[in-house]
Write an enzyme that holds these catalytic residues in place. Structure first.
Site, mmCIF file in Angstrom:
data_model
loop_
_atom_site.group_PDB
_atom_site.id
_atom_site.type_symbol
_atom_site.label_atom_id
_atom_site.label_comp_id
_atom_site.label_asym_id
_atom_site.label_seq_id
_atom_site.Cartn_x
_atom_site.Cartn_y
_atom_site.Cartn_z
ATOM 1 N N ASN A 33 0.870 -1.179 0.000
ATOM 2 C CA ASN A 33 0.000 0.000 0.000
ATOM 3 C C ASN A 33 0.912 1.235 0.000
ATOM 4 O O ASN A 33 1.463 1.606 1.028
ATOM 5 C CB ASN A 33 -0.887 -0.040 1.252
ATOM 6 C CG ASN A 33 -1.808 1.164 1.350
ATOM 7 O OD1 ASN A 33 -1.752 2.076 0.525
ATOM 8 N ND2 ASN A 33 -2.647 1.166 2.370
ATOM 9 N N ARG B 50 -2.595 -2.114 -3.420
ATOM 10 C CA ARG B 50 -3.771 -1.289 -3.205
ATOM 11 C C ARG B 50 -3.676 -0.096 -4.159
ATOM 12 O O ARG B 50 -2.682 0.632 -4.156
ATOM 13 C CB ARG B 50 -3.801 -0.765 -1.779
ATOM 14 C CG ARG B 50 -4.989 0.127 -1.558
ATOM 15 C CD ARG B 50 -4.728 1.146 -0.521
ATOM 16 N NE ARG B 50 -5.926 1.968 -0.324
ATOM 17 C CZ ARG B 50 -5.963 3.044 0.416
ATOM 18 N NH1 ARG B 50 -4.884 3.433 1.055
ATOM 19 N NH2 ARG B 50 -7.048 3.738 0.520
ATOM 20 N N HIS C 69 -12.717 3.288 0.049
ATOM 21 C CA HIS C 69 -12.761 2.283 1.136
ATOM 22 C C HIS C 69 -13.511 1.024 0.694
ATOM 23 O O HIS C 69 -14.048 0.296 1.526
ATOM 24 C CB HIS C 69 -13.467 2.836 2.395
ATOM 25 C CG HIS C 69 -12.753 3.960 3.075
ATOM 26 N ND1 HIS C 69 -13.428 5.052 3.590
ATOM 27 C CD2 HIS C 69 -11.449 4.160 3.345
ATOM 28 C CE1 HIS C 69 -12.559 5.883 4.138
ATOM 29 N NE2 HIS C 69 -11.344 5.366 3.989
ATOM 30 N N ARG D 19 -10.767 16.459 7.157
ATOM 31 C CA ARG D 19 -11.557 16.790 5.951
ATOM 32 C C ARG D 19 -12.962 17.248 6.324
ATOM 33 O O ARG D 19 -13.577 16.689 7.219
ATOM 34 C CB ARG D 19 -11.660 15.561 5.039
ATOM 35 C CG ARG D 19 -10.366 15.222 4.356
ATOM 36 C CD ARG D 19 -10.480 13.936 3.557
ATOM 37 N NE ARG D 19 -9.444 12.998 3.952
ATOM 38 C CZ ARG D 19 -9.423 11.716 3.639
ATOM 39 N NH1 ARG D 19 -10.392 11.197 2.915
ATOM 40 N NH2 ARG D 19 -8.436 10.942 4.049
ATOM 41 N N GLU E 239 -8.169 -4.853 5.115
ATOM 42 C CA GLU E 239 -8.046 -4.569 3.687
ATOM 43 C C GLU E 239 -6.929 -5.387 3.042
ATOM 44 O O GLU E 239 -7.045 -5.807 1.895
ATOM 45 C CB GLU E 239 -7.810 -3.060 3.490
ATOM 46 C CG GLU E 239 -9.073 -2.253 3.816
ATOM 47 C CD GLU E 239 -8.811 -0.794 4.130
ATOM 48 O OE1 GLU E 239 -8.257 -0.508 5.210
ATOM 49 O OE2 GLU E 239 -9.170 0.066 3.316
#
Ligand code: ADP
Length: 398
Positions: free
Chosen positions: A7, A91, A180, A241, A384
Protein backbone atom coordinates in the site's frame (compact mmCIF):
# COMPACT_ATOMS: atom_id res chain seq x y z
CA UNK A 1 1.30 -19.51 -1.84
CA UNK A 2 2.84 -16.36 -0.33
CA UNK A 3 1.57 -12.95 -1.35
CA UNK A 4 3.17 -9.58 -0.69
CA UNK A 5 0.57 -6.85 -0.18
CA UNK A 6 1.72 -3.27 -0.80
CA UNK A 7 0.00 0.00 0.00
CA UNK A 8 2.05 2.92 -1.33
CA UNK A 9 1.22 6.43 -0.12
CA UNK A 10 2.91 9.59 -1.34
CA UNK A 11 5.82 9.19 1.13
CA UNK A 12 5.08 5.84 2.77
CA UNK A 13 4.85 2.15 1.95
CA UNK A 14 2.92 -0.30 4.11
CA UNK A 15 3.40 -4.01 3.51
CA UNK A 16 2.32 -7.45 4.65
CA UNK A 17 3.56 -10.85 3.57
CA UNK A 18 0.65 -13.28 3.86
CA UNK A 19 0.80 -17.07 3.74
CA UNK A 20 -2.36 -18.02 1.87
CA UNK A 21 -2.29 -21.59 3.20
CA UNK A 22 -3.83 -20.33 6.44
CA UNK A 23 -4.05 -16.57 5.67
CA UNK A 24 -1.52 -15.87 8.41
CA UNK A 25 0.63 -12.72 8.36
CA UNK A 26 4.31 -13.73 8.15
CA UNK A 27 5.60 -10.16 8.47
CA UNK A 28 4.29 -6.64 8.22
CA UNK A 29 5.73 -3.16 8.41
CA UNK A 30 5.97 0.34 7.10
CA UNK A 31 8.55 2.55 5.40
CA UNK A 32 7.96 6.21 6.20
CA UNK A 33 9.40 9.54 5.05
CA UNK A 34 10.39 8.13 1.64
CA UNK A 35 12.22 10.88 -0.26
CA UNK A 36 12.44 12.99 2.92
CA UNK A 37 15.14 13.27 5.58
CA UNK A 38 14.79 10.72 8.38
CA UNK A 39 13.41 7.90 6.21
CA UNK A 40 12.91 4.76 8.27
CA UNK A 41 11.48 1.27 8.18
CA UNK A 42 9.67 -0.63 10.92
CA UNK A 43 9.53 -4.36 10.24
CA UNK A 44 7.57 -6.82 12.39
CA UNK A 45 8.27 -10.47 11.61
CA UNK A 46 5.80 -12.96 13.12
CA UNK A 47 7.22 -14.61 16.23
CA UNK A 48 10.44 -12.57 16.14
CA UNK A 49 11.59 -9.29 17.54
CA UNK A 50 10.61 -6.10 15.68
CA UNK A 51 13.35 -4.42 13.66
CA UNK A 52 13.70 -0.70 12.99
CA UNK A 53 16.21 1.04 10.77
CA UNK A 54 16.70 4.68 9.78
CA UNK A 55 18.31 4.89 6.36
CA UNK A 56 17.92 7.17 3.35
CA UNK A 57 15.24 6.07 0.83
CA UNK A 58 15.18 8.26 -2.23
CA UNK A 59 12.18 6.61 -3.79
CA UNK A 60 9.68 3.79 -3.41
CA UNK A 61 12.15 1.69 -5.40
CA UNK A 62 14.62 1.95 -2.50
CA UNK A 63 11.83 1.17 -0.05
CA UNK A 64 10.75 -1.97 -1.94
CA UNK A 65 14.40 -3.11 -2.04
CA UNK A 66 14.69 -2.62 1.72
CA UNK A 67 11.46 -4.52 2.39
CA UNK A 68 12.61 -7.47 0.26
CA UNK A 69 15.96 -7.52 2.05
CA UNK A 70 14.22 -7.52 5.43
CA UNK A 71 11.95 -10.40 4.37
CA UNK A 72 14.93 -12.66 3.57
CA UNK A 73 17.30 -11.40 6.28
CA UNK A 74 19.00 -14.07 8.41
CA UNK A 75 17.86 -12.51 11.69
CA UNK A 76 14.54 -10.84 11.08
CA UNK A 77 13.52 -12.47 7.80
CA UNK A 78 10.60 -14.86 7.37
CA UNK A 79 11.42 -16.51 4.03
CA UNK A 80 14.65 -18.05 2.75
CA UNK A 81 14.47 -16.65 -0.75
CA UNK A 82 12.71 -13.89 -2.70
CA UNK A 83 11.50 -16.58 -5.11
CA UNK A 84 9.05 -17.67 -2.40
CA UNK A 85 6.95 -14.57 -3.15
CA UNK A 86 4.33 -15.80 -5.64
CA UNK A 87 2.63 -12.48 -6.37
CA UNK A 88 2.28 -8.87 -5.28
CA UNK A 89 -1.12 -7.33 -4.57
CA UNK A 90 -1.21 -3.53 -4.77
CA UNK A 91 -3.77 -1.29 -3.20
CA UNK A 92 -4.72 1.25 -5.87
CA UNK A 93 -6.91 4.13 -4.81
CA UNK A 94 -8.69 5.13 -8.01
CA UNK A 95 -9.80 2.82 -10.78
CA UNK A 96 -12.27 5.26 -12.34
CA UNK A 97 -15.07 3.61 -14.33
CA UNK A 98 -12.56 1.34 -16.00
CA UNK A 99 -12.15 -1.19 -13.20
CA UNK A 100 -15.12 -2.87 -11.52
CA UNK A 101 -12.88 -5.73 -10.35
CA UNK A 102 -9.28 -6.38 -9.37
CA UNK A 103 -6.95 -7.03 -12.32
CA UNK A 104 -3.57 -8.48 -13.24
CA UNK A 105 -1.35 -5.53 -14.13
CA UNK A 106 -0.07 -5.36 -17.71
CA UNK A 107 1.02 -2.40 -19.86
CA UNK A 108 -2.56 -1.66 -20.88
CA UNK A 109 -3.68 -1.59 -17.23
CA UNK A 110 -0.77 0.69 -16.33
CA UNK A 111 -1.85 3.17 -19.00
CA UNK A 112 -5.40 3.10 -17.63
CA UNK A 113 -4.06 3.67 -14.10
CA UNK A 114 -2.17 6.71 -15.32
CA UNK A 115 -5.35 8.03 -16.91
CA UNK A 116 -7.10 7.70 -13.51
CA UNK A 117 -4.34 9.72 -11.85
CA UNK A 118 -6.04 13.02 -12.57
CA UNK A 119 -8.95 11.82 -10.41
CA UNK A 120 -6.62 10.98 -7.48
CA UNK A 121 -3.47 13.08 -7.94
CA UNK A 122 -2.26 12.48 -4.39
CA UNK A 123 -2.63 8.71 -4.47
CA UNK A 124 -2.50 7.03 -7.88
CA UNK A 125 0.99 8.28 -8.88
CA UNK A 126 2.44 6.72 -5.71
CA UNK A 127 0.57 3.46 -6.42
CA UNK A 128 2.04 3.36 -9.94
CA UNK A 129 5.56 4.02 -8.63
CA UNK A 130 5.07 1.07 -6.26
CA UNK A 131 4.09 -1.19 -9.16
CA UNK A 132 7.12 -0.11 -11.19
CA UNK A 133 9.45 -0.60 -8.23
CA UNK A 134 8.20 -4.18 -7.88
CA UNK A 135 8.53 -4.83 -11.60
CA UNK A 136 12.18 -3.80 -11.32
CA UNK A 137 12.92 -5.82 -8.17
CA UNK A 138 10.67 -8.83 -8.80
CA UNK A 139 10.62 -9.37 -12.56
CA UNK A 140 8.27 -12.15 -13.70
CA UNK A 141 6.28 -12.06 -10.46
CA UNK A 142 2.61 -11.33 -11.22
CA UNK A 143 1.31 -8.00 -9.91
CA UNK A 144 -2.32 -7.40 -9.16
CA UNK A 145 -4.18 -4.12 -8.65
CA UNK A 146 -7.02 -4.00 -6.11
CA UNK A 147 -8.99 -0.74 -6.24
CA UNK A 148 -10.67 1.26 -3.48
CA UNK A 149 -13.30 2.30 -6.00
CA UNK A 150 -14.24 -0.97 -7.73
CA UNK A 151 -16.71 -2.28 -5.11
CA UNK A 152 -18.83 0.83 -5.68
CA UNK A 153 -19.09 0.40 -9.45
CA UNK A 154 -22.44 -1.35 -8.83
CA UNK A 155 -24.03 1.95 -7.72
CA UNK A 156 -27.05 2.86 -9.85
CA UNK A 157 -26.94 6.00 -11.96
CA UNK A 158 -29.24 7.89 -9.60
CA UNK A 159 -26.64 7.41 -6.85
CA UNK A 160 -23.50 8.21 -8.79
CA UNK A 161 -24.66 11.11 -10.93
CA UNK A 162 -24.29 14.64 -9.58
CA UNK A 163 -26.98 17.18 -10.46
CA UNK A 164 -24.54 19.12 -12.64
CA UNK A 165 -24.52 19.79 -16.39
CA UNK A 166 -24.43 16.28 -17.87
CA UNK A 167 -21.50 17.13 -20.12
CA UNK A 168 -19.23 17.29 -17.06
CA UNK A 169 -19.86 13.58 -16.64
CA UNK A 170 -19.42 12.90 -20.34
CA UNK A 171 -16.32 15.02 -20.79
CA UNK A 172 -14.53 14.76 -17.44
CA UNK A 173 -16.06 11.67 -15.81
CA UNK A 174 -17.23 13.80 -12.87
CA UNK A 175 -19.41 11.43 -10.82
CA UNK A 176 -19.50 9.65 -7.47
CA UNK A 177 -16.90 6.87 -7.29
CA UNK A 178 -16.65 6.13 -3.56
CA UNK A 179 -13.64 4.77 -1.66
CA UNK A 180 -12.76 2.28 1.14
CA UNK A 181 -14.37 -0.34 -1.14
CA UNK A 182 -12.18 -3.23 0.05
CA UNK A 183 -13.09 -2.42 3.66
CA UNK A 184 -16.85 -2.08 3.06
CA UNK A 185 -16.78 -5.33 1.06
CA UNK A 186 -14.87 -7.23 3.75
CA UNK A 187 -16.92 -6.16 6.76
CA UNK A 188 -20.23 -6.69 4.94
CA UNK A 189 -19.22 -10.26 4.10
CA UNK A 190 -18.11 -10.88 7.69
CA UNK A 191 -21.39 -9.39 8.95
CA UNK A 192 -23.38 -11.79 6.75
CA UNK A 193 -21.46 -14.72 8.29
CA UNK A 194 -22.20 -13.40 11.77
CA UNK A 195 -25.88 -13.01 10.92
CA UNK A 196 -25.91 -16.54 9.49
CA UNK A 197 -27.62 -15.44 6.28
CA UNK A 198 -26.55 -15.24 2.62
CA UNK A 199 -25.41 -11.69 1.85
CA UNK A 200 -27.77 -11.77 -1.16
CA UNK A 201 -30.68 -11.55 1.29
CA UNK A 202 -29.35 -8.71 3.44
CA UNK A 203 -29.45 -4.92 3.55
CA UNK A 204 -26.39 -3.63 5.39
CA UNK A 205 -24.95 -0.22 6.25
CA UNK A 206 -21.22 -0.21 6.90
CA UNK A 207 -19.52 2.74 8.63
CA UNK A 208 -15.75 2.92 8.03
CA UNK A 209 -14.71 5.49 10.63
CA UNK A 210 -10.96 6.14 10.61
CA UNK A 211 -9.00 9.28 9.80
CA UNK A 212 -10.80 9.11 6.49
CA UNK A 213 -14.40 7.99 6.93
CA UNK A 214 -17.26 6.80 4.75
CA UNK A 215 -20.62 5.06 5.00
CA UNK A 216 -21.86 2.53 2.47
CA UNK A 217 -25.30 1.12 1.66
CA UNK A 218 -24.94 -2.52 0.64
CA UNK A 219 -28.01 -4.23 -0.78
CA UNK A 220 -27.78 -7.97 -1.44
CA UNK A 221 -23.97 -7.79 -1.42
CA UNK A 222 -23.64 -4.82 -3.77
CA UNK A 223 -22.75 -1.22 -3.00
CA UNK A 224 -25.77 0.90 -3.94
CA UNK A 225 -24.57 4.19 -2.44
CA UNK A 226 -21.66 5.61 -0.50
CA UNK A 227 -20.79 8.92 1.11
CA UNK A 228 -17.45 9.70 -0.59
CA UNK A 229 -17.69 11.07 -4.09
CA UNK A 230 -15.45 12.08 -6.98
CA UNK A 231 -12.70 12.32 -4.34
CA UNK A 232 -12.45 11.17 -0.71
CA UNK A 233 -13.46 14.66 0.49
CA UNK A 234 -17.25 14.29 0.32
CA UNK A 235 -19.56 12.91 2.99
CA UNK A 236 -18.83 12.58 6.68
CA UNK A 237 -16.80 15.06 8.69
CA UNK A 238 -13.37 13.41 9.12
CA UNK A 239 -10.10 13.92 10.98
CA UNK A 240 -9.06 16.91 8.86
CA UNK A 241 -11.56 16.79 5.95
CA UNK A 242 -14.75 18.83 5.87
CA UNK A 243 -17.01 16.29 4.20
CA UNK A 244 -20.26 17.80 2.86
CA UNK A 245 -20.48 21.58 2.73
CA UNK A 246 -22.58 24.05 0.76
CA UNK A 247 -20.52 24.34 -2.47
CA UNK A 248 -21.12 28.12 -2.47
CA UNK A 249 -18.85 28.35 0.61
CA UNK A 250 -15.81 27.79 -1.62
CA UNK A 251 -16.20 30.99 -3.67
CA UNK A 252 -17.28 32.87 -0.55
CA UNK A 253 -14.13 31.87 1.38
CA UNK A 254 -11.90 32.56 -1.63
CA UNK A 255 -13.21 36.11 -1.68
CA UNK A 256 -13.32 36.77 2.07
CA UNK A 257 -9.96 35.19 2.91
CA UNK A 258 -8.19 36.00 -0.37
CA UNK A 259 -7.41 32.35 -1.12
CA UNK A 260 -6.92 30.55 -4.43
CA UNK A 261 -9.03 27.53 -5.40
CA UNK A 262 -6.09 25.26 -4.51
CA UNK A 263 -5.67 26.92 -1.12
CA UNK A 264 -9.36 26.45 -0.28
CA UNK A 265 -9.15 22.81 -1.39
CA UNK A 266 -6.19 22.42 0.97
CA UNK A 267 -8.19 23.93 3.83
CA UNK A 268 -11.08 21.53 3.12
CA UNK A 269 -8.74 18.52 3.01
CA UNK A 270 -6.21 19.34 5.73
CA UNK A 271 -7.53 21.97 8.10
CA UNK A 272 -11.19 21.10 8.47
CA UNK A 273 -13.12 18.20 9.99
CA UNK A 274 -12.85 17.63 13.72
CA UNK A 275 -9.42 19.27 13.62
CA UNK A 276 -10.83 22.47 12.17
CA UNK A 277 -13.84 22.60 14.46
CA UNK A 278 -12.01 21.67 17.69
CA UNK A 279 -8.86 23.65 16.89
CA UNK A 280 -7.03 20.97 18.88
CA UNK A 281 -6.12 17.88 16.87
CA UNK A 282 -7.42 15.38 14.34
CA UNK A 283 -6.85 12.43 16.67
CA UNK A 284 -10.15 11.27 18.12
CA UNK A 285 -8.54 9.94 21.30
CA UNK A 286 -7.29 13.45 22.14
CA UNK A 287 -10.58 15.05 21.14
CA UNK A 288 -12.56 12.66 23.35
CA UNK A 289 -10.16 13.45 26.22
CA UNK A 290 -10.42 17.22 25.64
CA UNK A 291 -14.21 17.06 25.48
CA UNK A 292 -14.28 15.06 28.72
CA UNK A 293 -12.12 17.84 30.24
CA UNK A 294 -14.76 20.40 29.32
CA UNK A 295 -13.33 21.78 26.04
CA UNK A 296 -16.53 22.98 24.36
CA UNK A 297 -15.14 23.10 20.81
CA UNK A 298 -13.85 19.54 21.13
CA UNK A 299 -17.37 18.58 22.22
CA UNK A 300 -18.84 20.52 19.27
CA UNK A 301 -16.56 18.56 16.91
CA UNK A 302 -17.63 15.21 18.36
CA UNK A 303 -21.34 16.13 18.35
CA UNK A 304 -21.16 17.18 14.72
CA UNK A 305 -19.22 14.05 13.79
CA UNK A 306 -21.62 11.54 15.39
CA UNK A 307 -24.67 13.44 14.13
CA UNK A 308 -23.49 13.25 10.56
CA UNK A 309 -22.75 9.50 10.72
CA UNK A 310 -26.27 8.97 12.08
CA UNK A 311 -27.79 11.12 9.30
CA UNK A 312 -26.06 9.03 6.63
CA UNK A 313 -27.28 5.79 8.22
CA UNK A 314 -30.83 7.19 8.13
CA UNK A 315 -30.40 8.25 4.53
CA UNK A 316 -29.20 4.80 3.46
CA UNK A 317 -31.91 2.98 5.42
CA UNK A 318 -34.35 5.09 3.38
CA UNK A 319 -32.45 4.43 0.13
CA UNK A 320 -32.70 0.64 0.67
CA UNK A 321 -36.18 0.75 2.22
CA UNK A 322 -34.85 -0.93 5.36
CA UNK A 323 -31.71 -2.29 6.92
CA UNK A 324 -30.81 -5.52 8.73
CA UNK A 325 -27.58 -4.41 10.43
CA UNK A 326 -25.34 -1.39 10.92
CA UNK A 327 -21.63 -2.24 11.12
CA UNK A 328 -18.82 -0.10 12.54
CA UNK A 329 -15.19 -0.50 11.50
CA UNK A 330 -11.73 1.20 11.23
CA UNK A 331 -9.89 3.22 13.94
CA UNK A 332 -12.91 4.71 15.67
CA UNK A 333 -15.51 2.16 14.64
CA UNK A 334 -13.40 -0.65 16.09
CA UNK A 335 -12.01 1.10 19.16
CA UNK A 336 -14.40 3.75 20.41
CA UNK A 337 -17.41 2.43 22.29
CA UNK A 338 -18.44 6.07 22.82
CA UNK A 339 -18.58 6.68 19.08
CA UNK A 340 -20.70 3.57 18.46
CA UNK A 341 -23.04 4.35 21.36
CA UNK A 342 -23.46 8.02 20.40
CA UNK A 343 -24.26 7.20 16.76
CA UNK A 344 -26.65 4.40 17.74
CA UNK A 345 -28.41 6.71 20.20
CA UNK A 346 -29.94 8.41 17.12
CA UNK A 347 -31.10 5.13 15.61
CA UNK A 348 -33.68 3.81 18.04
CA UNK A 349 -36.43 4.57 15.51
CA UNK A 350 -34.83 2.04 13.14
CA UNK A 351 -34.99 -0.72 15.75
CA UNK A 352 -31.46 -0.43 17.07
CA UNK A 353 -30.96 -1.14 20.79
CA UNK A 354 -27.46 -1.04 22.29
CA UNK A 355 -26.27 -3.48 24.94
CA UNK A 356 -23.60 -1.30 26.57
CA UNK A 357 -21.82 -4.25 28.16
CA UNK A 358 -21.46 -6.02 24.83
CA UNK A 359 -20.41 -2.70 23.26
CA UNK A 360 -17.47 -2.36 25.70
CA UNK A 361 -14.96 -4.00 23.33
CA UNK A 362 -11.95 -2.81 21.34
CA UNK A 363 -10.63 -4.24 18.10
CA UNK A 364 -12.80 -7.35 18.30
CA UNK A 365 -15.85 -8.68 16.49
CA UNK A 366 -18.97 -8.01 18.55
CA UNK A 367 -22.72 -7.92 17.95
CA UNK A 368 -23.72 -5.38 20.58
CA UNK A 369 -27.44 -5.45 19.91
CA UNK A 370 -29.55 -5.30 23.05
CA UNK A 371 -32.74 -7.23 23.75
CA UNK A 372 -35.66 -6.20 21.57
CA UNK A 373 -33.42 -4.94 18.74
CA UNK A 374 -34.92 -5.54 15.29
CA UNK A 375 -31.87 -4.12 13.50
CA UNK A 376 -28.48 -5.50 14.60
CA UNK A 377 -25.53 -3.27 15.49
CA UNK A 378 -22.02 -4.68 15.23
CA UNK A 379 -18.35 -3.84 15.26
CA UNK A 380 -16.07 -5.81 12.94
CA UNK A 381 -12.34 -5.06 12.53
CA UNK A 382 -11.55 -4.43 8.89
CA UNK A 383 -8.75 -6.23 7.01
CA UNK A 384 -8.05 -4.57 3.69
CA UNK A 385 -4.72 -6.40 3.26
CA UNK A 386 -6.45 -9.77 3.48
CA UNK A 387 -8.97 -8.75 0.81
CA UNK A 388 -6.10 -7.68 -1.45
CA UNK A 389 -4.29 -10.99 -0.85
CA UNK A 390 -7.48 -13.03 -1.49
CA UNK A 391 -8.22 -11.17 -4.74
CA UNK A 392 -4.61 -11.69 -5.81
CA UNK A 393 -4.82 -15.42 -5.10
CA UNK A 394 -8.14 -15.73 -6.93
CA UNK A 395 -6.71 -14.07 -10.04
CA UNK A 396 -3.61 -16.29 -9.93
CA UNK A 397 -5.71 -19.44 -9.50
CA UNK A 398 -7.59 -18.49 -12.66
P1 ADP B 1 -6.58 5.65 8.66
O1 ADP B 1 -7.73 6.28 7.95
O2 ADP B 1 -5.39 6.56 8.76
O3 ADP B 1 -6.27 4.23 8.23
P2 ADP B 1 -7.48 4.45 11.17
O4 ADP B 1 -8.56 3.58 10.67
O5 ADP B 1 -6.27 3.83 11.72
O6 ADP B 1 -7.09 5.59 10.16
O7 ADP B 1 -8.13 5.39 12.32
C1 ADP B 1 -7.41 6.36 12.97
C2 ADP B 1 -8.33 7.13 13.90
O8 ADP B 1 -8.90 6.23 14.85
C3 ADP B 1 -7.57 8.18 14.68
O9 ADP B 1 -8.25 9.42 14.65
C4 ADP B 1 -7.59 7.64 16.09
O10 ADP B 1 -7.64 8.65 17.05
C5 ADP B 1 -8.87 6.83 16.12
N1 ADP B 1 -8.79 5.86 17.24
C6 ADP B 1 -7.97 4.83 17.39
N2 ADP B 1 -8.18 4.23 18.59
C7 ADP B 1 -9.15 4.94 19.22
C8 ADP B 1 -9.81 4.86 20.49
N3 ADP B 1 -9.52 3.92 21.37
N4 ADP B 1 -10.75 5.77 20.78
C9 ADP B 1 -11.06 6.74 19.89
N5 ADP B 1 -10.48 6.87 18.70
C10 ADP B 1 -9.54 5.99 18.35
Amino acid sequence: MKILVLNCGSSSLKYQLINMKDESVLAKGICERIGIEGANMKHQPEGKEAYKVTTPMESHKDAVKLVLEALVDKNHGVIANIAEIDAVGHRVVHGGEEFAKSVVICDKVKKALEACSQLAPLHNPANIIGVEACEAQLPNVPQIAVFDTSFHQTMPRKAYLYALPYEYYDKHKIRRYGFHGTSHRYVSQEAAKLLGKPIEELKLITCHLGNGASVCAIKHGESVDTSMGLTPLEGLAMGTRSGDIDPAIIAFVMEKEGLTAQQVTDVLNKKSGVYGVSGVTSDFRDIEAEAADGNDRAQAALDLYYYRVAKYVGEYAAAMNGVDAVIFTAGLGENSKECRAEVCAYLGYLGIVVDHEKNAVRGKVADFSGSGATVRSMTIPTNEELVIARDTKELLDK
